[in-house]
Design a protein around this motif. Sequence first.
Motif, PDB file in Angstrom:
ATOM      1  N   ASP A   1     -28.407  87.583  54.905  1.00 46.68           N
ATOM      2  CA  ASP A   1     -27.104  87.181  55.447  1.00 46.68           C
ATOM      3  C   ASP A   1     -26.080  88.293  55.250  1.00 46.68           C
ATOM      4  O   ASP A   1     -25.254  88.567  56.131  1.00 46.68           O
ATOM      5  N   PHE A   2     -26.113  88.943  54.078  1.00 46.83           N
ATOM      6  CA  PHE A   2     -25.140  89.988  53.783  1.00 46.83           C
ATOM      7  C   PHE A   2     -25.446  91.272  54.549  1.00 46.83           C
ATOM      8  O   PHE A   2     -24.520  91.991  54.956  1.00 46.83           O
ATOM      9  N   ASP A   3     -26.719  91.574  54.768  1.00 49.54           N
ATOM     10  CA  ASP A   3     -27.062  92.730  55.605  1.00 49.54           C
ATOM     11  C   ASP A   3     -26.532  92.547  57.026  1.00 49.54           C
ATOM     12  O   ASP A   3     -25.939  93.457  57.617  1.00 49.54           O
ATOM     13  N   LYS A   4     -26.758  91.367  57.568  1.00 52.62           N
ATOM     14  CA  LYS A   4     -26.295  91.077  58.924  1.00 52.62           C
ATOM     15  C   LYS A   4     -24.773  91.162  59.009  1.00 52.62           C
ATOM     16  O   LYS A   4     -24.217  91.763  59.933  1.00 52.62           O
ATOM     17  N   ALA A   5     -24.097  90.578  58.028  1.00 50.65           N
ATOM     18  CA  ALA A   5     -22.628  90.577  58.029  1.00 50.65           C
ATOM     19  C   ALA A   5     -22.066  91.983  57.827  1.00 50.65           C
ATOM     20  O   ALA A   5     -21.056  92.351  58.442  1.00 50.65           O
ATOM     21  N   LEU A   6     -22.711  92.779  56.967  1.00 53.88           N
ATOM     22  CA  LEU A   6     -22.259  94.156  56.752  1.00 53.88           C
ATOM     23  C   LEU A   6     -22.362  94.959  58.043  1.00 53.88           C
ATOM     24  O   LEU A   6     -21.440  95.705  58.400  1.00 53.88           O
ATOM     25  N   ASN A   7     -23.447  94.798  58.776  1.00 56.22           N
ATOM     26  CA  ASN A   7     -23.577  95.485  60.059  1.00 56.22           C
ATOM     27  C   ASN A   7     -22.531  95.017  61.065  1.00 56.22           C
ATOM     28  O   ASN A   7     -22.029  95.805  61.870  1.00 56.22           O
ATOM     29  N   GLU A   8     -22.195  93.738  60.997  1.00 55.35           N
ATOM     30  CA  GLU A   8     -21.143  93.208  61.876  1.00 55.35           C
ATOM     31  C   GLU A   8     -19.814  93.895  61.608  1.00 55.35           C
ATOM     32  O   GLU A   8     -19.122  94.311  62.545  1.00 55.35           O
ATOM     33  N   ILE A   9     -19.427  94.028  60.328  1.00 57.98           N
ATOM     34  CA  ILE A   9     -18.119  94.630  60.050  1.00 57.98           C
ATOM     35  C   ILE A   9     -18.141  96.146  60.249  1.00 57.98           C
ATOM     36  O   ILE A   9     -17.098  96.761  60.486  1.00 57.98           O
ATOM     37  N   LEU A  10     -19.338  96.768  60.173  1.00 57.21           N
ATOM     38  CA  LEU A  10     -19.441  98.179  60.539  1.00 57.21           C
ATOM     39  C   LEU A  10     -19.163  98.368  62.028  1.00 57.21           C
ATOM     40  O   LEU A  10     -18.555  99.360  62.441  1.00 57.21           O
ATOM     41  N   ASP A  11     -19.595  97.389  62.839  1.00 52.93           N
ATOM     42  CA  ASP A  11     -19.470  97.482  64.294  1.00 52.93           C
ATOM     43  C   ASP A  11     -18.117  97.005  64.828  1.00 52.93           C
ATOM     44  O   ASP A  11     -17.655  97.503  65.855  1.00 52.93           O
ATOM     45  N   ASN A  12     -17.499  96.037  64.141  1.00 53.48           N
ATOM     46  CA  ASN A  12     -16.288  95.438  64.723  1.00 53.48           C
ATOM     47  C   ASN A  12     -14.973  96.052  64.243  1.00 53.48           C
ATOM     48  O   ASN A  12     -13.893  95.587  64.602  1.00 53.48           O
ATOM     49  N   GLY A  13     -15.051  97.100  63.430  1.00 51.03           N
ATOM     50  CA  GLY A  13     -13.840  97.807  63.015  1.00 51.03           C
ATOM     51  C   GLY A  13     -13.294  97.380  61.668  1.00 51.03           C
ATOM     52  O   GLY A  13     -12.400  98.058  61.113  1.00 51.03           O
ATOM     53  N   THR A  14     -13.799  96.306  61.092  1.00 54.26           N
ATOM     54  CA  THR A  14     -13.287  95.832  59.801  1.00 54.26           C
ATOM     55  C   THR A  14     -13.578  96.832  58.690  1.00 54.26           C
ATOM     56  O   THR A  14     -12.718  97.114  57.848  1.00 54.26           O
ATOM     57  N   TYR A  15     -14.788  97.387  58.690  1.00 53.46           N
ATOM     58  CA  TYR A  15     -15.150  98.372  57.662  1.00 53.46           C
ATOM     59  C   TYR A  15     -14.219  99.585  57.728  1.00 53.46           C
ATOM     60  O   TYR A  15     -13.710 100.051  56.702  1.00 53.46           O
TER      61      TYR A  15
END
Length: 271
Positions: free
Chosen positions: A236-250
């Motif tokens: 779940d955390f791997d998926k979410a981390l990739n999401e925030i890498l892609d959506n600008g949050t990171y």
Amino acid sequence: MKKIKLLTTLMVMAFMLILTACGSSETSSNGSNSNKEKKLRVVTDAAYAPFEYQDKGEIVGFDIDLVKAVAKEAGYEVDVAHTGWDPIFVELEKKIADIGISSITINDERKKTYDFSVPYFLSTNKIMVPEGSDIKSAEDLKDKKVAVQNATTGQEAVEGLLGKNSSQIRKFENNNLAILELKAGGADAVVADNTVIEEYAKNNPNDKFVIIEDKGAFDQEFYGMMFSKGSKIRADFDKALNEILDNGTYAEIYKKWFKVDPNIQILKDQQ
């Protein structure tokens, strides 16, 4: 008697309906209990600015903002606790904590005991010395007293240069104590993650410390969130981390703390 039996039957049926309704609120659509209703315990060593440190009693830093953002994206709540460095590993091994985040480098030795998320930060060790020092490279550390944080990759790197049992290596519980040893003249240099000592030197110009890079001596390292072996929430955390890498949050969190844009592609390339 019949009326009493009927009343009793109706009361039992009503009670069963209440139990069923209560159970449905704790069960996911597939009939299993949802892990996402549990508040996760996140442990850190809050003495490593700007990644994790305490400000007026609150634990703050890049890592803290990151884990909260990833948890939110994954649908979890987190409770962050300062434990110190060594207890992070103990709590995860004993499954007292759910996640460790504290500028923890992913390496093969740690992977034997723990699981890691995909990488979220690129780092390398650098050398901090007083202005005017004759230390210009890692090679120059070989006859010097070097302060490090115990059980870190900085310690491993220095042991590779000076020898594992060298009396010249000064080991400390955290990086702040290692820097204090340098200030007090008990060490000639500190070896630690580049961002931490660069931030210290920038914020404490009166100490007149200089940062030395030696790419030939220190490898690139990647930080990851650490989990107990076989953790059910890591995916779940791997998926979410990739999401925030892609959506600008990171990138937003990164720029808040480091004032520059991150190299997201290099993190993606490590997956």
